[in-house]
Write a protein that holds these residues in place. Structure first.
Motif, PDB file in Angstrom:
ATOM      1  N   TYR A 189      -5.471  42.941  13.347  1.00 22.45           N
ATOM      2  CA  TYR A 189      -4.162  43.570  13.513  1.00 22.45           C
ATOM      3  C   TYR A 189      -3.234  42.546  14.136  1.00 22.45           C
ATOM      4  N   CYS A 241      -2.102  50.565  10.775  1.00 21.48           N
ATOM      5  CA  CYS A 241      -2.892  51.217  11.829  1.00 21.48           C
ATOM      6  C   CYS A 241      -3.124  50.354  13.060  1.00 21.48           C
ATOM      7  N   THR A 276      -2.472  49.243  16.882  1.00 28.78           N
ATOM      8  CA  THR A 276      -2.183  50.024  18.076  1.00 28.78           C
ATOM      9  C   THR A 276      -0.717  49.836  18.467  1.00 28.78           C
ATOM     10  N   PRO A 277       0.056  50.920  18.590  1.00 28.33           N
ATOM     11  CA  PRO A 277       1.453  50.774  19.021  1.00 28.33           C
ATOM     12  C   PRO A 277       1.526  50.265  20.459  1.00 28.33           C
ATOM     13  N   TYR A 317       7.268  50.384  18.270  1.00 26.70           N
ATOM     14  CA  TYR A 317       6.431  50.667  17.119  1.00 26.70           C
ATOM     15  C   TYR A 317       6.841  49.776  15.959  1.00 26.70           C
ATOM     16  N   GLY A 354       6.333  56.195  11.188  1.00 29.43           N
ATOM     17  CA  GLY A 354       4.879  56.296  11.165  1.00 29.43           C
ATOM     18  C   GLY A 354       4.212  55.817   9.890  1.00 29.43           C
ATOM     19  N   ASP A 381       3.329  53.020   9.054  1.00 24.99           N
ATOM     20  CA  ASP A 381       2.314  51.997   9.330  1.00 24.99           C
ATOM     21  C   ASP A 381       1.011  52.629   9.822  1.00 24.99           C
ATOM     22  N   GLN A 382       0.989  53.929  10.038  1.00 25.56           N
ATOM     23  CA  GLN A 382      -0.188  54.616  10.575  1.00 25.56           C
ATOM     24  C   GLN A 382      -0.902  55.480   9.540  1.00 25.56           C
ATOM     25  N   CYS A 421      -5.364  54.111   6.657  1.00 21.50           N
ATOM     26  CA  CYS A 421      -6.087  53.098   7.418  1.00 21.50           C
ATOM     27  C   CYS A 421      -7.366  52.708   6.686  1.00 21.50           C
ATOM     28  N   ARG A 471     -10.277  54.293  13.138  1.00 18.70           N
ATOM     29  CA  ARG A 471      -8.920  54.678  13.537  1.00 18.70           C
ATOM     30  C   ARG A 471      -8.398  55.892  12.784  1.00 18.70           C
ATOM     31  N   SER A 527      -3.863  57.692  11.318  1.00 21.48           N
ATOM     32  CA  SER A 527      -4.584  57.016  12.405  1.00 21.48           C
ATOM     33  C   SER A 527      -4.585  57.854  13.669  1.00 21.48           C
TER      34      SER A 527
END
Length: 172
Positions: free
Chosen positions: A61, A130, A132-133, A140, A145, A147-148, A151, A156, A171
């Motif tokens: 990531y 996914c 971690t923010p 973010y 969202g 990007d979440q 996954c 996650r 995620s």
């Protein structure tokens, strides 16, 4: 604190709750900064540059800069048209053919008056999915969202649902 030397003459408090040096994780780019091994890949940025969440379950990531003494660039700061690595390797994988989807850009902290995404559209790349923010900065990669979702790191995935007939993951 946590340097093996008792600084306080009347207590050992400065050496209590220190990470075990045999299992501690070193926060790259930070002098004398270590965290406990159980804080690595726990979906919370414990190191100042979040490199404790950089490589989890064989997924990367963000970007680890080879040219900047192993400094980690968080996913939200990669592919933002502003290089953080000396040799710009955090902007290298950001080619049109690597775009997965687009999103509404999240709030970024960076150089003053730098307009990262003037059209309010941000491309999303594989190393950002996914991640971690950075909750400590209320920052973010994507405000919406995007990007979440979907996954590839199963650790996650918090929820699976069907969207327009396709299985989608969200995620943690």
């Amino acid at each position: 604190k946590c340097d093996g030397q008792m600084t306080c003459s009347n207590t050992e408090a400065d050496e209590m709750e220190c990470p075990d040096p045999d299992t501690a994780f070193i926060c790259k780019g930070e002098v004398n900064s270590t965290i406990r091994a159980d804080q690595v890949c726990d979906l919370k940025c414990d190191c100042p540059r979040c490199n404790d969440e950089a490589v989890c379950n064989n997924h990367t990531y963000g970007v680890n800069c080879n040219s900047t003494f192993g400094q980690h660039v968080h996913a939200m700061y990669t592919c933002n048209k502003y290089p953080f690595c000396y040799d710009k390797e955090d902007e290298t994988p950001c080619t049109p053919e690597n775009i997965i989807r687009y999103c509404v850009p999240g709030k970024l902290h960076g150089p003053e008056n730098y307009d990262y995404f003037p059209d309010n559209i941000r491309p999303v790349y594989p190393n950002q999915i996914c991640a971690t923010p950075r909750l400590d900065l209320y920052a973010y990669t994507c405000q919406d969202g995007m990007d979440q979702i979907n996954c590839t790191d199963v650790s996650r995935v918090a929820m699976k649902c069907e969207v327009h007939g396709y299985l989608t993951t969200l995620s943690v």
